[in-house]
Design a protein around this motif. Structure first.
Motif, mmCIF file in Angstrom:
data_model
loop_
_atom_site.group_PDB
_atom_site.id
_atom_site.type_symbol
_atom_site.label_atom_id
_atom_site.label_comp_id
_atom_site.label_asym_id
_atom_site.label_seq_id
_atom_site.Cartn_x
_atom_site.Cartn_y
_atom_site.Cartn_z
ATOM 1 N N LEU A 128 0.845 -1.195 0.000
ATOM 2 C CA LEU A 128 0.000 0.000 0.000
ATOM 3 C C LEU A 128 0.882 1.248 0.000
ATOM 4 N N GLY A 173 -7.215 -4.072 9.243
ATOM 5 C CA GLY A 173 -7.615 -5.468 9.154
ATOM 6 C C GLY A 173 -6.938 -6.180 10.317
ATOM 7 N N GLU A 194 -11.924 -7.038 8.894
ATOM 8 C CA GLU A 194 -11.626 -5.647 8.537
ATOM 9 C C GLU A 194 -12.229 -4.698 9.565
ATOM 10 N N LYS A 195 -11.373 -3.910 10.180
ATOM 11 C CA LYS A 195 -11.750 -2.858 11.126
ATOM 12 C C LYS A 195 -12.829 -3.283 12.132
ATOM 13 N N VAL A 207 -3.033 -5.863 9.969
ATOM 14 C CA VAL A 207 -2.452 -6.029 8.629
ATOM 15 C C VAL A 207 -1.606 -4.801 8.333
#
Ligand code: G1P
Length: 281
Positions: A128, A173, A194-195, A207
């Motif tokens: 990312l 995540g 996720e979250k 993550v």
């Protein structure tokens, strides 16, 4: 040997408005370099030098940054400004830069899926573009992940994880750890959420913005429904693979590998201050 990475940089960066209104978040300076340059340098150090950026509307500054600017080089050379010329050395890194655009902003999973026709049947890294790993030294976690992946024929991917504080889990995540593979922090991934709401899961393994995938991930992203915000989440696709019996490993970052996820002004200022403190001026 995996040497191909997708670098998603298409996000809107709304958490850093007004700074990101007309410039990509990934191009914000952290001391003397833009964020995404740190990401690229880390990947190249890890032997990953075929780079495909998934860009979007308003992100052309990223392409310009990694392009060679012959006029600027010529100008600096003519005027004997060798020190400044040396700052452009990154332009000549032995890397291939490619760009494609995510035409609709439908989340990280969708951004990765856009690259499917170009990735084909090879395994690949996802890094990312808004997270820097490493401060004084670049993180080598991607190299460790690639080596592990290539030595384990039976797994479909690896995620990098970092320990966060319990009240921070709703920003990431979160990995639920299964069987331990190695005492150095390598484990089988049991689940990925996720979250999650703070307090809803025990794990604090976030993550950490680096992944290795087999191309099978694309089949799963295709069938992953969007979340309540309309985003197709990469995490949800991984989760569906796990539910289907596919295997993933998690690799934990070392204590020395600092992580800067530029997701808020607080984290941006912290990154800037830490890197400025060690920059040569
Ligand atoms: C993304 C991922 C999340 C991961 C995070 C790392 O979230 O969806 O799983 O933990 O990056 O930086 P984002 O920061 O785009 O909301």
């Amino acid at each position: 040997m995996i040497n191909f990475a997708l670098i998603p940089v298409a996000g809107r960066g709304t958490s850093l408005l007004p700074l990101t209104k007309s410039q990509p978040k990934e191009m914000l300076p952290v001391a003397d370099k833009p964020i995404v340059q740190y990401v690229v340098e880390e990947l190249i150090t890890c032997g990953v030098n075929r780079l495909l950026f998934i860009t979007g509307n308003g992100k052309t500054a990223i392409e310009n940054h990694f392009d060679i600017n012959p006029e600027l080089i010529e100008y600096l050379r003519l005027h004997g400004r060798e020190d400044e010329l040396a700052e452009l050395a990154f332009e000549r890194e032995a890397a291939e830069y490619c760009y494609m655009r995510q035409r609709y902003q439908l989340g990280l999973g969708h951004a990765v899926l856009c690259a499917a026709p170009f990735v084909g049947k090879q395994s690949f890294v996802v890094a990312l573009g808004d997270t820097i790993l490493g401060l004084k030294q670049r993180s080598m976690i991607v190299q460790r992940m690639i080596t592990l992946y290539e030595n384990c024929q039976h797994i479909d991917g690896i995620i990098a994880v970092d320990n966060v504080l319990p009240y921070e889990i709703d920003r990431y995540g979160i990995a639920i750890q299964g069987r331990t593979i190695d005492a150095d922090g390598t484990f089988e991934l049991k689940d990925l959420i996720e979250k999650p709401a703070v307090g809803s899961v025990q794990s604090c393994l976030a993550v950490a913005a680096r992944y290795v995938f087999s191309p099978l991930i694309f089949d799963y992203i295709k069938d992953t429904p969007p979340d309540e915000n309309g985003d197709i989440q990469l995490t949800d696709a991984i989760r569906r693979m796990l539910a289907n019996g596919r295997k993933f490993y998690g690799v934990t970052m070392n204590q020395s590998e600092r992580r800067y996820d530029i997701g808020s002004f607080e984290s941006y200022f912290k990154a800037f201050a830490d890197f400025a403190a060690i920059a040569k001026v």
